[in-house]
Structures are given as structure tokens and as C-alpha cells.
Design a protein around this motif. Structure first.
Motif, PDB file in Angstrom:
ATOM      1  N   VAL C 230      44.584  33.334  36.942  1.00 53.58           N
ATOM      2  CA  VAL C 230      45.622  33.246  37.976  1.00 53.58           C
ATOM      3  C   VAL C 230      45.122  33.832  39.295  1.00 53.58           C
ATOM      4  O   VAL C 230      45.218  33.212  40.367  1.00 53.58           O
ATOM      5  CB  VAL C 230      46.906  33.968  37.520  1.00 53.58           C
ATOM      6  N   ALA C 231      44.561  35.019  39.233  1.00 53.96           N
ATOM      7  CA  ALA C 231      44.135  35.693  40.470  1.00 53.96           C
ATOM      8  C   ALA C 231      42.986  34.945  41.140  1.00 53.96           C
ATOM      9  O   ALA C 231      42.937  34.851  42.369  1.00 53.96           O
ATOM     10  CB  ALA C 231      43.740  37.139  40.174  1.00 53.96           C
ATOM     11  N   ARG C 234      44.316  31.759  42.929  1.00 49.17           N
ATOM     12  CA  ARG C 234      45.018  32.089  44.177  1.00 49.17           C
ATOM     13  C   ARG C 234      44.040  32.543  45.255  1.00 49.17           C
ATOM     14  O   ARG C 234      44.169  32.188  46.430  1.00 49.17           O
ATOM     15  CB  ARG C 234      46.048  33.182  43.912  1.00 49.17           C
ATOM     16  N   GLU C 252      44.733  39.718  45.088  1.00 51.63           N
ATOM     17  CA  GLU C 252      45.566  38.968  44.147  1.00 51.63           C
ATOM     18  C   GLU C 252      45.739  39.711  42.823  1.00 51.63           C
ATOM     19  O   GLU C 252      46.786  39.596  42.177  1.00 51.63           O
ATOM     20  CB  GLU C 252      44.972  37.571  43.911  1.00 51.63           C
ATOM     21  N   VAL C 256      49.550  40.071  41.527  1.00 46.72           N
ATOM     22  CA  VAL C 256      50.019  39.260  40.406  1.00 46.72           C
ATOM     23  C   VAL C 256      51.151  39.985  39.662  1.00 46.72           C
ATOM     24  O   VAL C 256      51.082  41.183  39.409  1.00 46.72           O
ATOM     25  CB  VAL C 256      48.853  38.890  39.456  1.00 46.72           C
ATOM     26  N   ASP C 260      54.291  35.801  36.703  1.00 50.41           N
ATOM     27  CA  ASP C 260      53.332  34.757  37.072  1.00 50.41           C
ATOM     28  C   ASP C 260      52.520  34.291  35.866  1.00 50.41           C
ATOM     29  O   ASP C 260      51.882  33.244  35.906  1.00 50.41           O
ATOM     30  CB  ASP C 260      52.332  35.280  38.121  1.00 50.41           C
TER      31      ASP C 260
END
Lengths: 269, 269, 269
Positions: C230-231, C234, C252, C256, C260
């Protein structure tokens, strides 16, 4: 910025553009035995450039790894006992290697090691003017990593070292000076912000080791200096200070294209 | 942010503005024997500030180099055997030096070394409240680099250490506390984001060593704390998180002007 | 991005969201014995995530500290003699620990140590496919930190290692593979820019150590991989290159939220 070179007609010259393309095609494994301060920045600079860094620096592994690597950097910035032995192993592997004699001259441990390693004939020696003068026995060394001499003051010392090793010698400064037996090149340009970030010069030595995996030592030294000049100029134009400059410099190393380098070269053989 | 100081009238006080001007004029050579985690950030912080960092930390060189340096930092964050011997050499050089007793108290190797080095009278001791309490024998130490005590809880310990060394002691926290035999100063302000980036405190110790090359220990500790507060506040205002904060902090260290510091000082002697 | 898992119904599963909440509530002390290249980035990644890093890596302290820590990372990237002894101490403390066998296979010192440490049963082993294959005795190792094998090629080797240690094994790649005795999970997504920054994988191992302080080994490995995916996605969306990506990645990690992560999980037991 213009690279001015003069050399004998017998020396093959690979253009910086061709050298950068060659590096990105092969992503040469580049071993760095380097100081604790800059190891992260150096690895990131090599990755951004397109090389494959590996900081293998312990005895019992460094020599074997140097046999697998395309280029090796030995930087004497913080030479622990293990790193000194690792360097001794690595330079005997037959792989082109770069000597960065950080702060040599004033400090006895690294100075003795630098002179010992010279016998293993580095493909490239990279330092500031004070370091090159001190290594050649012509000066007392600078103030730590700071140079107290002008680049061209080290021209004779650089030529003497190149004659001794059979390789290239690069003197970093406002105008980089690169010599080998046949050529003398100067690479102007770049940004003074590089001197406000630790590791700018150390990572340049690592880039020379990466390029030495794909082109001749003198071409490797010239190309790395040109790439550094282009990327640092671009990074400086967007930076608010040394912190954002270092970040932008890595971005620009990844963004620089071979064609960005060609217009920078002008030379006579 | 206001610096509140109280001191006896006999102590000369250099304003933070004058101290910063003096540092930038002389770019003092600042030797750091520091931990592997923060060495890059520390060097970059010193360069941004205007000092000249050198991470000379091996036996056989560290003592000699300390004789050339204007200030020396001994940070015990990751004290290898070579660094311990290098520290022993460096503190005997007669150059003002800063002791940063990272995580002292709980861990035996660094705790023994910290007590041994105290005999060489650091010009400045910088730590968090738990570290200062532990070093003074008044607490058990924190949780690694985390403090478990409030700054003012360490006031007595700081004064006791200052009495023992004849130097200054700085306790870092939401409000920094700085004491020597004559003065007690508090520096509020700064940004909590500094605690979300590794090395914020370690680099502060290095900055104190740089300032100690140009002003008295207590003025060096106060000035470095004020600069840290100003630069971290400004960096925080533009940061999206800890990553961009660290970058902006280096930019702000380079951008801070002496006149930015003056309005921050208020004190009684 | 979706996490696909299959496991026996007897295994408790903590969602990544719950695991991240638990980590941020307890800020687990996470000890890292790791390589010199990535120690700064690793500490900053842990701080951004919400853990409390401590790089305690010398003999005489590492074992004691591991007893205080919630999770321990042993990364073999640049294994000095002192770090090797520190690792031997730390893995005997009874704290969940992560083995990151960097470049194991080709290089003898770290390979011998990795096999020795396996007897102390790491809660998690994290590596690329080449490293996992080499550690299981099923491959020759990669090219330094580069993998030369695909993630799923290492599935059998990962299961064999998990059977031997009783813990989890994570194979990093374009799709991360995580196995233990009961489950096989795959975490797709993430950004290729993570491979252009040194320490992305090493810091992931550290994050697994931090999560292992609050949830089961396999949940720790899955959660860290999901957070990384995820990080990094992004961060990549805003980055201009690898330099700005690394900065944004830390931002990020701090930004997070547990929520998320939930939409990212899909699995069958």
C-alpha cells in the motif's frame, strides 16, 4: 558544460552516451568497500544510475565477491580493520577497481593502506586535489575530506600516479580533471550543492567503478564525471537546500538519458 | 519560542546569533565518533549548518585527528570495539568534546565506557532525561533511545554531572534544558516530528560539538538547541510526514540566519 | 491489490488492520542487527510505521537487549565479526526474531552463519526467491541482493524451511509469498520503485520483526507485506524518481491507516 579532452590517436574513446547505454544494458554488479557515512547514498546513487550495488566488505567474502563483480570500489573513509583486510582481498581479484583515498596524507592508518594498495594497480584513482597530491607524495593532505588545493595544482601528481598504475586518475573539483597515459580531460559544470551533501564525491567513485565494468578506465572516469555534472546541475535548479538537492540528485541520476550527455562533449585527441 | 536563562553575572554569554555567525565564518572541523544509524544524517546536518564534518573513528587515527578538530562528538549508540578505543584516544586530545550517552544505564558495555569517559571531562553531555539520570547514577535508564522521564526530572542529575565535569549538560525533550555551573536555560519549541526521524538528537549532539569549537560549552549547547527548534518548526510546517520532514529539516538548517535566532532569546542572568 | 490466503481452520488470523492498530498502540521495541547500508532507512521506516527501533548490535549487549525487545531482526547484509556474535546472542533470548539471509548461498561467511542460526528457529525468514532456495539447499543463491529466480519457484523451499523452523517464511518479489505450516498467502501489488531504493526489502524484514511483537509470525509477515504494498503504491504515484520515492515511502508508512489495509484482504482458510 563542455568536456575538453586531448589524447593520442591510438586510444579508443567511448562516448559518455555510449558508456551510459552500456551500463544500463548490463547493470554491472558493483562492489563497494566504503565508509559508513555514505554507504546508503552510494548504493542509492548506483541503483538510480542503473548499476547493481553490493556492499560486500568482510574478510573471507570480499575477495570472492570481487571475482564476481564487474567493478570494485575501495574507499578509505572509515577503514576498520575488517574493511582493510577486505580491501586487500578484493584488489587481488583481477576486477577493475577504483581507489578513493579519502583524507590520505594526514592520517597514518589509511595512508599506509593506500600506498600498499597502489601496488595492486587501481584502474582509477579518484580524489580531491589535496588527496591526489598527498598520495603522489607531493603534498601534506587536506583537512579531512576538504581539499585545500586547486584541481590543476594536482595535474603533475595525477600524471605521476597514472604512470605508476597504468590506469586513470580523476581529480574532483569545480572542474574535474581526468588523466591517463594518453589523455587529459576536464569536465566543468556541476553544482556546488554537491559539496554540501556528504557522499557526493564518494558516490562518484562508486559510479566510476560501475562504468569501469563496461568501458576503459579513463572513459569510465570521464563518463561518471559528466553524469555527475549534468545530474547535479538539474537537481540544483529545483532544490531548496542541501536536503532536497540530495533527493533530486538521485531522481536526476535515474532520469538522465545518454543523449543528454553527448552535447556536453568536445575534445581533441 | 523563548529561551529563558538565569545565570550569575560573571558568565560571558554569546548570543545564538553571534555563535551561528562565528560557526559559519570558521566552518569548524567537527569529528564524529558516532553510531552507524545516524552517521549520514549527522554529516549532512553539520554540512547544512555550515560546519565541516569528519567521521574519523578508528584507533590509531582518532586521537591524532581530534587534535586537529575544533570539536569532537562521542556518541555511544553502536559502540564497536574499535569505536570504543577511538573514543578513548579522541577525548584525550584536549579538544572540546561532547558525550552523547545513548541508551546508557541498561546496557553494560556502553555504560561502563560512558563512566570511564566522564573522567576526561566532556565539555557537554547531551542526552534525554533517562540517559542523564542513568549517567548521574539516579535512574535505571530508558527504553533504548526512548526516554521514560520528563526533562525537568533530570535537573538535579544534570547539575550534578555539570559539577563533576565542569562543563555543560543538555537534557533534550519537549523543552530542552541546559545547565552549567552558572546557568540554567530552557529552550522550548521545536517539532515532535524530530522524534519520528532517527538521528535528530544524535545530530544535535554533533551540532553542539561544532558550536563548542567557537563558543563556550553552555553557549554551544544553547545555540544548537535554538537552531534545532527553529529549523524543526519550519520544516514541520511544510512536511507531509517524517520522510519529507527530514529533507526539509536539512534545507532549513542551511537556510536559518543568525537574525532568526535573536528574537528567540530571553533571559536573566 | 488482494491478499489471497488459504489455511487450515485451526489457525487464528489477525487482520492486517488489527495488526497495524496493535503495533501503533504498543510501539514495540524492535531490535535490528542489520547491515550498514540500510540501518538509517530501516530505523526511519520503523519509526514512521509506529514501532520503536533500536540498533543494538554488539556482543555483551545484544543478547540482553533482545530480552527486552518485542521483536528482533537479524539481517546478514554486512556481517562483521561483532555482528555475528551479537546475532548469536540475540537469537537465544526467546524473543520472536526474523532472519533475513541477504545474499546467502554464494558467500561463505554469511551462509555458514545463516545455517547455524536456523537452529534457533526464526519466527520468520524473509528473503528473495534465490535466497530462500539457497537457504533451503535447493539453489545456488542469487547475484548479491538480486534474485535470479521467480517467487513461486521458491514455494517448495519456503515450505520446507517453515516445516523445519515451525515459523513463517516470506518470499519477496513482484507478488510476495508467505507460508507457514497451515497457510499460503500471496500479496500482490506494490511498486517496482522499491527495488530502485536500497533497503526496501531489508526494512520490510524489520517491519516483520516489529509486527511479530504483537501478532503471530505468519500474520506479522502478511501484514508487513500488505503495508509495504500500500505505502509503495501511494509513494510511487507522487514520485519523480527513486530519490523522491524513498522520501514519500516514509511519509506513506506514517500515513497509512488500518482501514486502508482491510479492503486489500481476501482469503480462504
Amino acid at each position: 558544460m563542455v568536456v575538453r579532452t586531448s589524447s593520442s590517436p591510438s586510444t579508443p574513446i567511448t562516448s559518455p552516451a555510449a558508456a551510459l547505454s552500456a551500463l544500463r544494458e548490463s547493470a554491472p554488479l558493483t562492489q563497494c568497500i566504503t565508509n559508513a557515512v555514505v554507504t546508503n547514498f552510494t548504493a542509492n546513487a548506483l541503483l538510480a544510475l542503473g548499476a547493481s550495488p553490493a556492499m560486500c566488505d568482510i574478510p573471507g567474502e570480499a575477495g570472492m565477491f570481487a571475482g564476481l563483480a564487474g567493478g570494485v570500489l575501495v574507499n578509505l573513509g572509515t577503514p576498520t580493520a575488517e574493511q582493510r583486510d577486505a580491501a586487500r582481498e578484493a584488489v587481488r581479484a583481477g576486477t577493475p577497481w577504483v581507489l578513493d583515498p579519502v583524507a590520505v596524507g594526514a592520517l597514518p592508518v589509511r595512508t599506509a593502506l593506500a600506498h600498499e594498495l597502489l601496488d595492486a594497480r587501481p584502474a582509477i584513482i579518484r580524489g580531491n586535489a589535496s588527496e591526489i597530491l598527498a598520495l603522489a607524495g607531493a603534498g601534506a593532505g587536506g583537512r579531512g575530506v576538504d581539499t585545500t588545493d586547486a584541481t590543476d595544482d594536482a595535474l603533475g601528481a595525477a600524471r605521476a600516479l597514472a604512470a605508476r598504475t597504468g590506469g586513470a586518475v580523476a581529480v574532483s573539483g569545480p572542474i574535474d580533471l581526468i588523466v591517463d597515459a594518453d589523455r587529459t580531460a576536464r569536465v566543468p559544470g556541476g553544482s556546488a550543492l554537491l559539496t554540501r551533501v556528504t557522499g557526493g564525491g564518494c558516490a562518484l567513485g562508486a559510479a566510476m567503478a560501475a562504468f569501469a565494468a563496461v568501458v576503459s578506465p579513463v572513459d569510465a572516469a570521464i563518463t561518471a564525471s559528466v553524469v555527475w555534472a549534468v545530474a547535479s546541475e538539474r537537481a540544483a535548479s529545483a532544490a531548496r537546500g542541501p536536503g532536497s538537492f540530495a533527493v533530486a540528485f538521485l531522481d536526476e541520476l535515474a532520469a538522465v538519458r545518454p543523449s543528454d550527455l553527448d552535447a556536453r562533449v568536445e575534445g581533441s585527441r
